[in-house]
Design an enzyme around this catalytic site. Structure first.
Site, short mmCIF file in Angstrom:
data_model
loop_
_atom_site.label_atom_id
_atom_site.label_comp_id
_atom_site.label_asym_id
_atom_site.label_seq_id
_atom_site.Cartn_x
_atom_site.Cartn_y
_atom_site.Cartn_z
CD GLN A 1 50.11 0.95 33.03
OE1 GLN A 1 50.19 1.42 31.90
NE2 GLN A 1 49.27 1.44 33.93
NE ARG B 1 49.22 4.09 22.97
CZ ARG B 1 49.37 4.79 24.10
NH1 ARG B 1 48.34 5.08 24.84
NH2 ARG B 1 50.56 5.22 24.45
CG HIS C 1 53.29 3.20 28.25
ND1 HIS C 1 52.12 3.36 27.55
CD2 HIS C 1 53.02 3.64 29.50
CE1 HIS C 1 51.19 3.88 28.35
NE2 HIS C 1 51.71 4.06 29.53
CG ASN D 1 52.17 6.82 27.07
OD1 ASN D 1 51.14 7.10 26.47
ND2 ASN D 1 52.22 6.77 28.40
CD GLU D 2 50.23 9.74 29.68
OE1 GLU D 2 50.71 9.60 30.81
OE2 GLU D 2 49.01 9.66 29.47
CG ASN E 1 47.44 9.17 26.38
OD1 ASN E 1 47.00 8.82 25.27
ND2 ASN E 1 48.47 8.59 26.95
CE1 TYR F 1 42.86 7.85 31.72
CE2 TYR F 1 44.78 8.97 30.84
CZ TYR F 1 44.04 7.82 31.01
OH TYR F 1 44.47 6.64 30.47
CD GLU G 1 47.06 6.03 28.09
OE1 GLU G 1 46.77 6.52 29.20
OE2 GLU G 1 48.19 5.63 27.80
CD1 TRP H 1 43.95 3.28 31.63
CD2 TRP H 1 45.37 2.87 29.94
NE1 TRP H 1 45.03 2.62 32.16
CE2 TRP H 1 45.91 2.37 31.15
CE3 TRP H 1 46.09 2.72 28.75
CZ2 TRP H 1 47.16 1.73 31.17
CZ3 TRP H 1 47.33 2.09 28.80
CH2 TRP H 1 47.85 1.61 30.00
CD GLU I 1 47.02 4.00 37.03
OE1 GLU I 1 46.88 3.33 35.99
OE2 GLU I 1 47.36 5.19 37.01
CD1 TRP I 2 50.87 4.21 35.66
CD2 TRP I 2 52.82 3.11 35.53
NE1 TRP I 2 51.05 3.84 34.36
CE2 TRP I 2 52.23 3.16 34.25
CE3 TRP I 2 54.05 2.45 35.68
CZ2 TRP I 2 52.83 2.58 33.12
CZ3 TRP I 2 54.65 1.88 34.55
CH2 TRP I 2 54.05 1.95 33.31
CG PHE J 1 42.37 3.18 34.92
CD1 PHE J 1 41.84 4.33 34.35
CD2 PHE J 1 43.23 3.32 35.99
CE1 PHE J 1 42.16 5.59 34.83
CE2 PHE J 1 43.57 4.58 36.50
CZ PHE J 1 43.03 5.71 35.91
C1 GAL Z 1 48.26 7.44 31.69
C2 GAL Z 1 49.25 6.34 31.39
C3 GAL Z 1 48.70 4.97 31.55
C4 GAL Z 1 47.68 4.80 32.65
C5 GAL Z 1 46.72 5.98 32.74
C6 GAL Z 1 45.84 6.01 33.97
O1 GAL Z 1 48.94 8.57 32.14
O2 GAL Z 1 49.76 6.47 30.09
O3 GAL Z 1 49.79 4.10 31.67
O4 GAL Z 1 48.21 4.39 33.82
O5 GAL Z 1 47.41 7.18 32.72
O6 GAL Z 1 46.47 6.62 35.04
#
Ligand code: GAL
Length: 458
Positions: A18, A75, A119, A164-165, A293, A295, A366, A412, A419-420, A428
């Site tokens: 990223q 991190r 990751h 990660n995840e 993590n 959100y 995160e 984060w 962002e993928w 972010f």
């Molecule tokens: C997480 C991920 C991060 C980041 C974040 C926000 O799932 O580990 O790389 O992109 O979400 O979408």
């Protein structure tokens, strides 16, 4: 004034693909995200991580900014193909040197490195030659790669995150196909997850056996949204519980109890792989801390007899298997990702983890939010982000006061980044990145977070 415990870790998080860029530099091999982002139609506007924040060339400047903020920890993740271009065999000394220099630079500024080994940027060769995470051999390759990292960096790195995840890789990468490697299946997510758990177990075992003298800590980072029962009915309460088991229990139960949740076993049946007794032994007890993590939050209700929306983004597993319907309260405010802002959700999730897994040390690896930040007169004002952080941190503190062993918080993200599947459209960061010039501009949230760290609260 809300005060956090003495010794609380305040950090920021990022990930290699990223932010680094330099996709063809320094002897790096290709990753599945290089291939995925270069595949037409996969990423919004055709964005790629080729350059990203060009952190590869600007890491000193970035670390200087972290130091100015008083960050106690940072991190970041290592790109496996930068260290081992094809994922097995030959190493790349230049890549090893890059991370070694990065770590030295952090230490110079008294910032503790927290390193994620994986990751999501799997070496492309492992995908092409071995089918990536579907192949049990990849666990051995991962373990060899981890060995390289422990041996080169373990003298300075005392906090390791294996993967990660894995939920995201399994569901979005192998179930829905919206993330690399872009596979669509209702059985591969369970196989990929199984191999990631095996890989984690093997790497932790190696670390504990061979690198015991380094005195570090190691664990996996999982993501989980909170699932609140939509009504107080027994069915909806069971649905919320089941949703959490399919989301987080999928990975945490093997690590803390040695096997998948019974609810998954019953529903997924023969598509859910079995651990051998030896694997079970290796995986059980393999977390020194619980990396989390978090959100957002959604309501869960029993989907029996209802049409389930399998494409609901953020669903905690393959919808048909768990039979849970998800929804949000229309009154909840949302971030740019469309994720509902529900601070109390983090508190409930922390308690759920605390109770189910017998009071582990938890580290929030995160938490954060994307907003449509605008650069005006050289500054970026993001009061919404500050509100978000205040809300979530307040609930974290309440959980701590009620006995949850939360030891640290990583925001984060340190700066806007790739962002993928959303490319650069979602910001972010607490630093704004002007992708044209590469300039970083601290947002007002960066100054706010600096004061939080300085005062150990707000
Ligand atoms: C997480 C991920 C991060 C980041 C974040 C926000 O799932 O580990 O790389 O992109 O979400 O979408």
């Amino acid at each position: 004034m809300l005060k956090f415990p003495h010794n609380f870790t305040w950090g920021c998080a990022t990930a290699s693909y990223q932010i680094e860029g330099a996709w063809l530099e320094g002897g790096k091999g290709l990753s599945i995200w290089d291939a995925f982002s270069h595949t037409p139609g996969k990423i919004l506007h055709g964005h790629t991580g080729d350059v990203a924040c060009d952190h590869y060339h600007h890491y000193k400047e970035d670390i200087a900014r972290m130091a100015e903020m008083g960050l106690s920890a940072y991190r970041f993740s290592m790109s496996w193909p930068r260290i081992q271009p094809t994922g097995y065999g030959k190493r790349n000394p230049e890549g090893i040197r890059f991370y070694s220099d990065l770590i030295d630079e952090l230490m110079k500024h008294n910032i503790t490195p927290w390193v994620t080994l994986y990751h999501w940027d799997l070496p492309l060769a492992l995908q092409m030659e071995f089918d990536g995470w579907l192949n049990p051999k990849v666990a051995d390759f991962f373990c060899d790669y981890a060995d390289i990292c422990f041996s080169h960096f373990g003298d300075r790195v005392k906090h390791w995150i294996t993967i990660n995840e894995p939920w995201v890789t399994a569901i979005l990468g192998y179930g829905q196909g919206v993330f690399a490697p872009g596979r669509i299946s209702n059985s591969e997510p369970y196989q990929a997850a199984h191999q990631m758990l095996r890989s984690h177990g093997k790497a932790v075992d190696l670390y504990r056996q061979k690198y015991h003298f380094q005195n570090g800590k190691i664990g996996m980072t999982n993501n989980c949204d909170w699932r609140e029962p939509k009504t107080n009915s027994e069915e909806d309460r069971a649905a919320a519980q089941r949703a959490l088991e399919f989301f987080l229990g999928w990975f945490a139960d093997p690590i803390y109890f040695g096997d998948y949740p019974e609810s998954m076993r019953q529903r997924v049946k023969e598509r859910l792989p079995q651990f051998t007794p030896q694997e079970r032994e290796q995986i059980k007890g393999s977390n020194d801390f619980f990396g989390l993590n978090h959100y957002t939050t959604m309501y869960a209700s029993d989907a029996e007899g209802k049409k389930v929306l399998s494409e609901v983004y953020g669903n905690g597993g393959i919808a048909e298997d768990q039979n849970v319907e998800l929804s949000v309260d229309p009154k909840w405010k949302k971030t740019e990702m469309g994720w509902a802002i529900v601070p109390w959700g983090i508190n409930r999730l922390l308690h759920w983890i605390d109770e189910r897994y017998n009071h582990p040390d938890i580290v929030l690896t995160e938490n954060g939010c994307a907003f449509d930040d605008q650069l005006a007169d050289g500054a970026v004002h993001d009061p919404q982000r500050i509100d978000f952080l205040k809300g979530y941190l307040s609930e974290c503190l309440i959980a701590i006061q009620n006995g949850v062993r939360l030891k640290g918080y990583f925001l984060w993200s340190f700066m806007d980044n790739f962002e993928w599947a959303s490319g650069y459209t979602k910001r972010f960061g607490i630093h704004y990145v002007d992708y044209e010039s590469g300039k970083r501009i601290p947002k007002s949230s960066a100054e706010w977070y600096r004061r939080v760290i300085q005062n150990n609260g707000f």
